[in-house]
Design a protein around this motif. Sequence first.
Motif, PDB file in Angstrom:
ATOM      1  N   ILE A   1      47.875  90.836 -93.224  1.00  0.00           N
ATOM      2  CA  ILE A   1      47.090  90.533 -91.403  1.00  0.00           C
ATOM      3  C   ILE A   1      46.871  92.166 -90.792  1.00  0.00           C
ATOM      4  CG2 ILE A   1      48.076  88.369 -91.548  1.00  0.00           C
ATOM      5  CD1 ILE A   1      50.493  89.445 -90.335  1.00  0.00           C
ATOM      6  N   SER A   2      46.353  91.850 -89.732  1.00  0.00           N
ATOM      7  CA  SER A   2      46.303  93.533 -89.130  1.00  0.00           C
ATOM      8  C   SER A   2      47.782  93.379 -87.775  1.00  0.00           C
ATOM      9  CB  SER A   2      45.097  92.562 -88.022  1.00  0.00           C
ATOM     10  OG  SER A   2      45.749  91.674 -87.200  1.00  0.00           O
TER      11      SER A   2
ATOM     12  N   ASP B   1      47.622  94.151 -84.767  1.00  0.00           N
ATOM     13  CA  ASP B   1      47.728  92.946 -83.399  1.00  0.00           C
ATOM     14  C   ASP B   1      48.265  91.176 -83.476  1.00  0.00           C
ATOM     15  OD1 ASP B   1      46.595  95.034 -82.326  1.00  0.00           O
ATOM     16  OD2 ASP B   1      44.536  94.294 -82.108  1.00  0.00           O
ATOM     17  N   ASP B   2      47.837  91.395 -85.117  1.00  0.00           N
ATOM     18  CA  ASP B   2      48.181  89.864 -85.624  1.00  0.00           C
ATOM     19  C   ASP B   2      49.837  89.545 -85.887  1.00  0.00           C
ATOM     20  OD1 ASP B   2      46.229  88.422 -85.176  1.00  0.00           O
ATOM     21  OD2 ASP B   2      45.939  88.654 -87.227  1.00  0.00           O
ATOM     22  N   ALA B   3      50.514  90.820 -86.661  1.00  0.00           N
ATOM     23  CA  ALA B   3      51.439  91.058 -86.547  1.00  0.00           C
ATOM     24  C   ALA B   3      52.592  91.145 -85.504  1.00  0.00           C
ATOM     25  CB  ALA B   3      51.967  92.501 -87.848  1.00  0.00           C
TER      26      ALA B   3
ATOM     27  N   ARG C   1      51.670  89.569 -82.562  1.00  0.00           N
ATOM     28  CA  ARG C   1      51.265  88.700 -81.865  1.00  0.00           C
ATOM     29  C   ARG C   1      52.056  87.983 -81.898  1.00  0.00           C
ATOM     30  NH1 ARG C   1      48.676  84.458 -82.647  1.00  0.00           N
ATOM     31  NH2 ARG C   1      47.546  84.966 -83.784  1.00  0.00           N
ATOM     32  N   ILE C   2      52.141  87.163 -84.029  1.00  0.00           N
ATOM     33  CA  ILE C   2      53.107  86.440 -84.346  1.00  0.00           C
ATOM     34  C   ILE C   2      54.698  87.069 -84.019  1.00  0.00           C
ATOM     35  CG2 ILE C   2      53.742  85.110 -86.004  1.00  0.00           C
ATOM     36  CD1 ILE C   2      51.211  86.518 -87.496  1.00  0.00           C
TER      37      ILE C   2
END
Length: 247
Positions: free
Chosen positions: A76-77, A79-81, A83-84
Amino acid sequence: MSGKWPTPNQHNIVFADGRPHHIIVIPDGDIRVVNKGGNHSIRGGNICQKVYSPDKPTADRLKTPLLRVRNTLQPISWDDALRITAEVGRHVIDAYGELAWGMKTYSYQFFENTYAITKLALVAVETPCWAHHDKPSAMADATGLEDIGIDSFGPSYEDYALAEVLLISGTDPYETKTVLFTEWIMKGKAKVIMVLPRKSTGAAYAEKRGGLFLQIIPGTDTVLHNALCRLILEKGWEDREFIKKWS
């Protein structure tokens, strides 16, 4: 720059603007330093081998964060990491409180590298469950020593060379502090007593030089330490004058 030609472990490939560049670090033989001979620790002297390189074993290094989806790791990106991670952290704090949110961080290098992650734990989250380097909590390297007036990093390297006996328990400085071991301990006259669950290179050196290797069952080092302290006190071997003055 003058000095010896670099050894193979001082050569590596670095990337700039997406293109590989061969970099060679040549030491300055004229500089006035303590470690002019170029000796290095096993870890520090070879750390460049851990840097990503497309034509070395590090080519398989992870390039993106991974998220486990239905028991399979998916890239995953960043940014996603982030955010999660933030959303999971918020859920834990809201549901269970800040005591349920912990942070383990490193403490080496510079303050600028540790500021943000430390501020997140101690200021934003306000959790006491924070630890640096190799410790279970925000505590000293050797629990209790500082309470009795002993700094665990107090001895100088010269002290190791001048000592008559060195009791080394739980570590092998040949592996973890190689310069200290090869440049000071090996050049001194101390009898070395090594306390370890496995026979390491440093333990073999200690036995060969008339010292001792005490091979213990993992987790029993405290039992051995307390037994040694009790024996010293029963025999009256403690340096009472030194303890009264310095502890």
